[in-house]
Each structure stands twice: as C-alpha cells, then as structure tokens.
Design a protein around this motif. Structure first.
Motif, short mmCIF file in Angstrom:
data_model
loop_
_atom_site.label_atom_id
_atom_site.label_comp_id
_atom_site.label_asym_id
_atom_site.label_seq_id
_atom_site.Cartn_x
_atom_site.Cartn_y
_atom_site.Cartn_z
N ALA A 1 -3.31 -26.72 18.12
CA ALA A 1 -1.84 -26.71 18.05
C ALA A 1 -1.29 -28.11 17.83
N GLN A 2 -0.43 -28.25 16.84
CA GLN A 2 0.16 -29.55 16.54
C GLN A 2 1.44 -29.80 17.33
N ILE B 1 -2.89 -30.34 20.94
CA ILE B 1 -3.71 -29.85 22.04
C ILE B 1 -4.44 -28.59 21.55
N VAL B 2 -5.57 -28.28 22.16
CA VAL B 2 -6.41 -27.16 21.69
C VAL B 2 -6.39 -26.03 22.72
N VAL B 3 -6.18 -24.82 22.24
CA VAL B 3 -6.20 -23.63 23.09
C VAL B 3 -7.32 -22.72 22.62
N LYS B 4 -8.21 -22.33 23.56
CA LYS B 4 -9.38 -21.53 23.20
C LYS B 4 -9.48 -20.28 24.08
N GLY C 1 -10.18 -12.94 25.53
CA GLY C 1 -9.05 -13.77 25.91
C GLY C 1 -8.49 -13.45 27.28
N SER C 2 -9.31 -12.97 28.20
CA SER C 2 -8.83 -12.71 29.57
C SER C 2 -8.56 -14.02 30.31
N SER C 3 -9.15 -15.10 29.82
CA SER C 3 -8.84 -16.43 30.32
C SER C 3 -8.95 -17.41 29.15
N ILE C 4 -8.42 -18.60 29.33
CA ILE C 4 -8.42 -19.59 28.24
C ILE C 4 -8.85 -20.95 28.76
N VAL C 5 -9.28 -21.77 27.82
CA VAL C 5 -9.53 -23.18 28.08
C VAL C 5 -8.52 -23.97 27.23
N VAL C 6 -7.83 -24.91 27.87
CA VAL C 6 -6.91 -25.80 27.17
C VAL C 6 -7.51 -27.20 27.25
N GLU C 7 -7.72 -27.83 26.10
CA GLU C 7 -8.38 -29.14 26.14
C GLU C 7 -7.72 -30.15 25.22
N GLU C 8 -8.00 -31.41 25.49
CA GLU C 8 -7.43 -32.48 24.67
C GLU C 8 -7.93 -32.34 23.23
N CYS C 9 -7.09 -32.73 22.31
CA CYS C 9 -7.44 -32.68 20.90
C CYS C 9 -8.09 -34.01 20.51
N LEU C 10 -9.37 -33.95 20.22
CA LEU C 10 -10.11 -35.16 19.87
C LEU C 10 -9.96 -35.48 18.39
N ALA C 11 -9.88 -36.75 18.07
CA ALA C 11 -9.75 -37.18 16.67
C ALA C 11 -11.09 -37.70 16.17
N GLY C 12 -11.42 -37.34 14.95
CA GLY C 12 -12.67 -37.81 14.35
C GLY C 12 -13.26 -36.76 13.43
N LYS C 13 -14.39 -37.07 12.83
CA LYS C 13 -15.05 -36.14 11.92
C LYS C 13 -16.04 -35.29 12.70
N GLU C 14 -16.01 -34.00 12.43
CA GLU C 14 -16.88 -33.08 13.13
C GLU C 14 -18.24 -32.99 12.44
N PHE C 15 -19.25 -32.64 13.22
CA PHE C 15 -20.57 -32.34 12.65
C PHE C 15 -21.29 -31.38 13.58
N SER C 16 -22.28 -30.70 13.04
CA SER C 16 -23.07 -29.73 13.79
C SER C 16 -24.50 -30.22 13.90
#
Length: 416
Positions: free
Chosen positions: A156-157, A140-143, A179-194
C-alpha cells in the motif's frame, strides 16, 4: 526408477523436463499434469489434494520417489502420510511447511532465529490493524496470513489503501480462511531476488539467485500475481551477498527448524530484498518457486534426479551451473489475476536450440491444447547474457503466440 511428480503447473513441467534427462528415470507420472506435461510424462487424473488416492497410486505403481510441486498438499500433510507408508518423498512434512503456510509463524520464527526481516505486527482485529497502520504511516505492506496463491500481499502506497486492504482481507474475506488474520510490516526498499536451496535437516545446498516479476503489467504496475516472468542468475547480487544470505537466512532457517522439532526436507525458498544494510527476508516458501524454477533448472548442469537422491542420502550433490543466463516470460489470459476466459486453442509451437516452452495452465483436448488457467505458459530462452536470453524469449513469443485472448509483460529482464 519410477517417479511421481505432483502438480499441474509450470514449475512441475520444468521439473519433469529436467528429470526426463536422467538415465535413471524409467517412468515419470504426473498427477494431474497439464497439456505440455502429457507430451513427456504419463498424466494421471488425480487431484493434488486427493492424498489417499495419490498414496494408493504410488504403492500400486511401485513409485521409487515422489516430488511435490505445489504448497497446498504440503500443508495438508502429504509428506507425513507418504513417509508413514514407507514411501520416499522429496517434500517437507506439514509442521515444517508451516514456514510458508503461516506468515505469522514465519515472522516469529525469523525473529527467534535472528534471520533479517522487516519489522511487523500481527492482527485478527481490523480496528487494531488500522490503528497500527495510522501510527506507522505509508508505504506499508499488508499480508493475509495463510496461502493465497501469491495474491494475498498488498503493497500500500497510502494509509487509505492499507486500511482498505485490511477490510478486504479481515472483513470481506477476499482470501477466505487465508485471511482470518494478517501481518502488517514495514515496506522495505531495494531490489528483490529469490534464493532457493535443496535442504535435508541441517544440510543446505543453495541454487543460483533468480528474480521474478510479480506485478501484472509493465514497470511493476497493476495487481500482484503468481509471477509474470523471471530470470536467472540475478547478477547484481554479489557473491558476498549470496554468502551472507546462505549463512544467515537459509542455514539459520534449516538449523532453526531442526531445533524446533520441524526438520525440513525439500526445497526451501527465501524471497529476499537487497536493502541498503543487507538482504532481508520478505517470505519463505516450502517448495520450488514459480516461475523462478523455470529459469533456474535449465541452467543446472547436474542430473536433477541424482541431486534429489544425493540430498536425501546426506551426500553433497556438488551443484554445477551453466555459464549462461535464462529468461522466461509468462503468457497470461486476458483479465488475470481477475476473471479470465478458458478454453482458448493454442497454436502448434516450435522451439529452437535456445528457446523452450513451459506449460502452466493448459489441458489437452481432442482438438489440441487449450488454455486452462490464468498463467497459460512461459516462453523461455538461454543466452550468453540476460539481454540475449530475454530478446530470444520475446522474439519467440512475438512470432508464435499473438492473440487478443492473452497478454504478457514487455519488460522482463530489463531491470538489471
């Protein structure tokens, strides 16, 4: 034309190198610039966040166009103040730059405008965030919600790693007010690109896709950084995927910003991941990506200054790209992204026709150029394909910049 580029990193050095090729560029100023930029532009000792002094300088020097590199001045409203003074600036105003400045806002904006992204939840209470993480499981991802120089994202693994990240951000304030607030989101699988685009209102002109490498060490190990290298184009991203991303991400974002009364002018950057279903957005930035800029602009055939002018004028710049690949490897100070030493003297650097050097964290002293940041410089090269470009960049680094004070990844561009 008299130009002012605001910033001090590799992205700004790359922009200035490209702008300097334009026959229309008479004088280029950089505020504050760096050791490499000082070789091709006039560096001015004004901090990026000192907007009043930057505005005063632009008026006194009769600057025809200002281009903003980093995100902090955008969120401080530099574009608003310059436009209010009647000065031309290629940058989004404060309310539009919020698409980068707040991850919570960006996620809600994407949801509202039907832009594909990961499922998420926002929290300012640590216990509530931990309960959600326990329920969702890992990975899961914590931002951190705000700007954190590219370091406020924890993939996070395990649940334990995720809850520790919550404590670091919300309780221990590892990223201060970001960091006064956070976003927690699903961890997506795949190759990243910009995928970056020149944007003005609802006009969107996409660039070629790039791929950067965020982790500090080989094989994507270690902490997230501001970027340890990049290459372009990312050739595994099909033309169909690019067309989908242009229409359903970049165009929808530009249209949505206009509809929300936050019309965007500048560079819109979409960090995406190619999932099994379709590309989804990981994050938006409101400016050129770094280090992607350093490998995208060398492949641009157009006069960059003319592109800026065309976009501001509502004219299609008809972007053209070299039929080559470009790779860039970041030389970083040992210890980065943690504590590191500054002031290490750099040797004289010679490049050939295919290679180039972009300064990021350097400054010029009476004794020569010394390191002045975590990411010191980027060694780049163009080639007929990615393999040739990467080999050339690594060959140059090995021959010119071996030092115990620095390190670099050995696998940039080896993943395609």
């Amino acid at each position: 034309m008299n130009l002012l580029v605001i910033g001090r990193g590799g992205r700004e050095h790359s922009m200035i190198m490209k702008l300097a090729e334009s026959a229309k560029a008479d004088r280029i100023y950089a505020a504050p610039g760096n050791g490499g930029i000082s070789e091709i532009a006039e560096c001015v000792d004004i901090d990026e966040m000192d907007i009043n002094r930057l505005l005063d300088f632009a008026e006194k020097k009769e600057i025809d166009l200002t281009i903003v590199g980093p995100e902090d001045p955008l969120l401080a409203g530099i574009a608003d103040q310059f436009r209010a003074a009647g000065l031309s600036i290629f940058a989004p105003e404060k309310n539009a730059a919020l698409i980068e400045g707040s991850k919570q806002y960006a996620k809600a904006f994407m949801e509202e405008n039907g832009i594909p992204t990961a499922a998420y939840a926002s929290f300012s209470d640590a216990n509530e965030a931990k309960a959600y993480i326990e329920e969702q499981g890992a990975p899961i991802v914590v931002k951190a919600d705000g700007l954190a120089a590219g370091k406020g994202v924890i993939v996070a693994q395990t649940v334990q790693e995720a809850t520790a990240a919550v404590d670091d951000i919300l309780i221990d304030k590892a990223f201060s007010e970001a960091g006064s607030s956070i976003v927690v989101e699903e961890c997506l699988a795949g190759k990243e690109f910009s995928l970056m685009a020149f944007v003005h209102g609802t006009d969107v002109f996409p660039m070629i896709p790039a791929r950067d490498h965020k982790r500090a060490y080989d094989e994507d190990q270690g902490p997230n950084t501001g970027g340890m290298g990049a290459y372009a184009p990312a050739e595994d991203i099909s033309s169909e995927t690019l067309a989908y991303a242009s229409e359903n991400v970049l165009q929808k974002a530009a249209d949505g910003m206009v509809a929300a009364g936050r019309s965007f002018t500048g560079i819109l950057y979409a960090g995406m991941i190619m999932t099994d279903e379709r590309p989804k957005v990981i994050e938006f930035n409101a400016r050129f990506g770094d280090p992607e800029t350093e490998v995208v602009l060398p492949l641009l055939e157009n006069d960059l200054l003319q592109v800026f002018l065309d976009v501001l004028d509502g004219t299609n710049p008809s972007l053209q790209w070299k039929d080559q690949s470009c790779a860039g490897v970041v030389l970083a100070s040992k210890g980065y992204p943690g504590n590191y030493q500054k002031g290490v003297k750099l040797p004289e650097m010679n490049v050939d026709a295919r290679s180039f050097v972009i300064h990021a964290g350097t400054r010029k002293t009476s004794e020569g150029v010394v390191s002045d940041g975590g990411r010191v410089l980027l060694a780049g090269a163009k080639g007929a394909d990615l393999s040739e470009a990467a080999d050339c960049a690594y060959k140059w680094l090995a021959e010119n910049l071996y030092s115990e004070a620095f390190f670099y990844r050995k696998d940039i561009g080896k993943d395609q």
